[in-house]
Design an enzyme around this catalytic site. Structure first.
Site, PDB file in Angstrom:
ATOM      1  N   ARG A  61       0.824  -1.220   0.000  1.00 15.06           N
ATOM      2  CA  ARG A  61       0.000   0.000   0.000  1.00 15.06           C
ATOM      3  C   ARG A  61       0.851   1.261   0.000  1.00 15.06           C
ATOM      4  O   ARG A  61       0.370   2.322  -0.413  1.00 15.06           O
ATOM      5  CB  ARG A  61      -1.005  -0.041   1.152  1.00 15.06           C
ATOM      6  CG  ARG A  61      -2.093  -1.104   0.912  1.00 15.06           C
ATOM      7  CD  ARG A  61      -3.131  -1.114   2.008  1.00 15.06           C
ATOM      8  NE  ARG A  61      -2.588  -1.515   3.274  1.00 15.06           N
ATOM      9  CZ  ARG A  61      -2.581  -2.772   3.747  1.00 15.06           C
ATOM     10  NH1 ARG A  61      -3.109  -3.755   3.030  1.00 15.06           N
ATOM     11  NH2 ARG A  61      -2.071  -3.041   4.921  1.00 15.06           N
ATOM     12  N   GLU A  98       2.234  -5.967  13.711  1.00 19.83           N
ATOM     13  CA  GLU A  98       1.113  -5.985  14.667  1.00 19.83           C
ATOM     14  C   GLU A  98       0.524  -7.396  14.707  1.00 19.83           C
ATOM     15  O   GLU A  98       0.055  -7.857  15.728  1.00 19.83           O
ATOM     16  CB  GLU A  98       0.047  -4.960  14.227  1.00 19.83           C
ATOM     17  CG  GLU A  98      -1.066  -4.739  15.220  1.00 19.83           C
ATOM     18  CD  GLU A  98      -2.137  -3.777  14.699  1.00 19.83           C
ATOM     19  OE1 GLU A  98      -2.023  -3.289  13.563  1.00 19.83           O
ATOM     20  OE2 GLU A  98      -3.096  -3.535  15.447  1.00 19.83           O
TER      21      GLU A  98
HETATM   22  P1  AMP Z   1       3.166  -1.761  11.671  1.00 25.65           P
HETATM   23  O1  AMP Z   1       4.467  -2.394  11.286  1.00 25.65           O
HETATM   24  O2  AMP Z   1       2.544  -2.440  12.849  1.00 25.65           O
HETATM   25  O3  AMP Z   1       3.264  -0.265  11.827  1.00 25.65           O
HETATM   26  O4  AMP Z   1       2.161  -2.068  10.503  1.00 25.65           O
HETATM   27  C1  AMP Z   1       2.211  -1.308   9.417  1.00 25.65           C
HETATM   28  C2  AMP Z   1       1.813  -2.047   8.184  1.00 25.65           C
HETATM   29  O5  AMP Z   1       0.756  -2.992   8.371  1.00 25.65           O
HETATM   30  C3  AMP Z   1       1.339  -1.031   7.235  1.00 25.65           C
HETATM   31  O6  AMP Z   1       1.854  -1.367   5.979  1.00 25.65           O
HETATM   32  C4  AMP Z   1      -0.160  -1.148   7.270  1.00 25.65           C
HETATM   33  O7  AMP Z   1      -0.657  -1.119   5.972  1.00 25.65           O
HETATM   34  C5  AMP Z   1      -0.467  -2.490   7.902  1.00 25.65           C
HETATM   35  N1  AMP Z   1      -1.378  -2.408   9.057  1.00 25.65           N
HETATM   36  C6  AMP Z   1      -1.083  -2.739  10.333  1.00 25.65           C
HETATM   37  N2  AMP Z   1      -2.124  -2.602  11.145  1.00 25.65           N
HETATM   38  C7  AMP Z   1      -3.116  -2.124  10.376  1.00 25.65           C
HETATM   39  C8  AMP Z   1      -4.465  -1.759  10.642  1.00 25.65           C
HETATM   40  N3  AMP Z   1      -5.004  -1.864  11.868  1.00 25.65           N
HETATM   41  N4  AMP Z   1      -5.204  -1.298   9.608  1.00 25.65           N
HETATM   42  C9  AMP Z   1      -4.660  -1.191   8.376  1.00 25.65           C
HETATM   43  N5  AMP Z   1      -3.411  -1.531   8.068  1.00 25.65           N
HETATM   44  C10 AMP Z   1      -2.634  -1.988   9.047  1.00 25.65           C
END
Ligand code: AMP
Length: 173
Positions: A61, A98
């Site tokens: 994305r 996450e």
């Molecule tokens: P993080 O590494 O936890 O900051 O996760 C970031 C990546 O996971 C990004 O590329 C987001 O597109 C996706 N992502 C993680 N959690 C979500 C969420 N709750 N909603 C949408 N995309 C998420």
């Protein structure tokens, strides 16, 4: 278009991809041409002030927002991709998500030492993905002058894992 109007065009899906995750789905914003353009413009404004030489987009994305921003600024675009997708010599990094673990790669010759780069992704959650990307870029000797997201989930504390003063997010959820 205000951040609230942009937020209203992002769909919320509870318990995706796992129970307890509140997923922010940008596909509903992308199919609205005014909202998509407004999101690119809002993200571009602080990025222009950072005067980058290159935009780094995080698969997948981050490509959707990073590529049109690079085109608007008249600069190049470098993809950071999931393991096994890039064809030439790469460096890689493993990081926590996450919801799981992942490996990201960048082409070893994609950035030159000293180049000013801005990292782009759609959502800042725990910050693990972008912190990994930051380390990849720094291993190549480039300088991260900014990090841009369309949306941020402040409750997950991702911003605290990133350098102070160079993070922009248009929509706080
Ligand atoms: P993080 O590494 O936890 O900051 O996760 C970031 C990546 O996971 C990004 O590329 C987001 O597109 C996706 N992502 C993680 N959690 C979500 C969420 N709750 N909603 C949408 N995309 C998420």
């Amino acid at each position: 278009m205000t951040p609230e109007q942009l937020a209203a065009r992002i769909r919320t899906i509870p318990d995706f991809p796992k129970p307890g995750i509140v997923f922010r789905d940008i596909t509903t914003l992308l199919r609205d041409p005014e909202a998509y353009a407004a999101a690119i413009d809002a993200m571009s404004a602080p990025i222009k002030l950072w005067k980058p030489d290159m935009i780094i987009g995080i698969e997948s994305r981050g490509f959707i927002f990073g590529a049109p921003i690079a085109r608007d600024l008249g600069i190049g675009f470098v993809p950071v991709r999931k393991l096994g997708k890039l064809p030439a010599d790469t460096i890689s990094i493993e990081y926590d998500l996450e919801y799981g673990k992942n490996v990201l790669e960048i082409h070893r010759d994609a950035l030159k030492p000293g180049e000013r780069v801005v990292i782009v992704d759609d959502v800042l959650a725990t910050g693990g993905t972008v912190a990994g990307t930051l380390r990849l870029v720094e291993q190549l000797g480039a300088e991260v002058v900014g990090i841009s997201f369309l949306a941020e989930l402040p409750a997950l504390g991702g911003r605290a894992r990133l350098p102070d003063g160079i993070v922009s997010a248009i929509i706080p959820f």
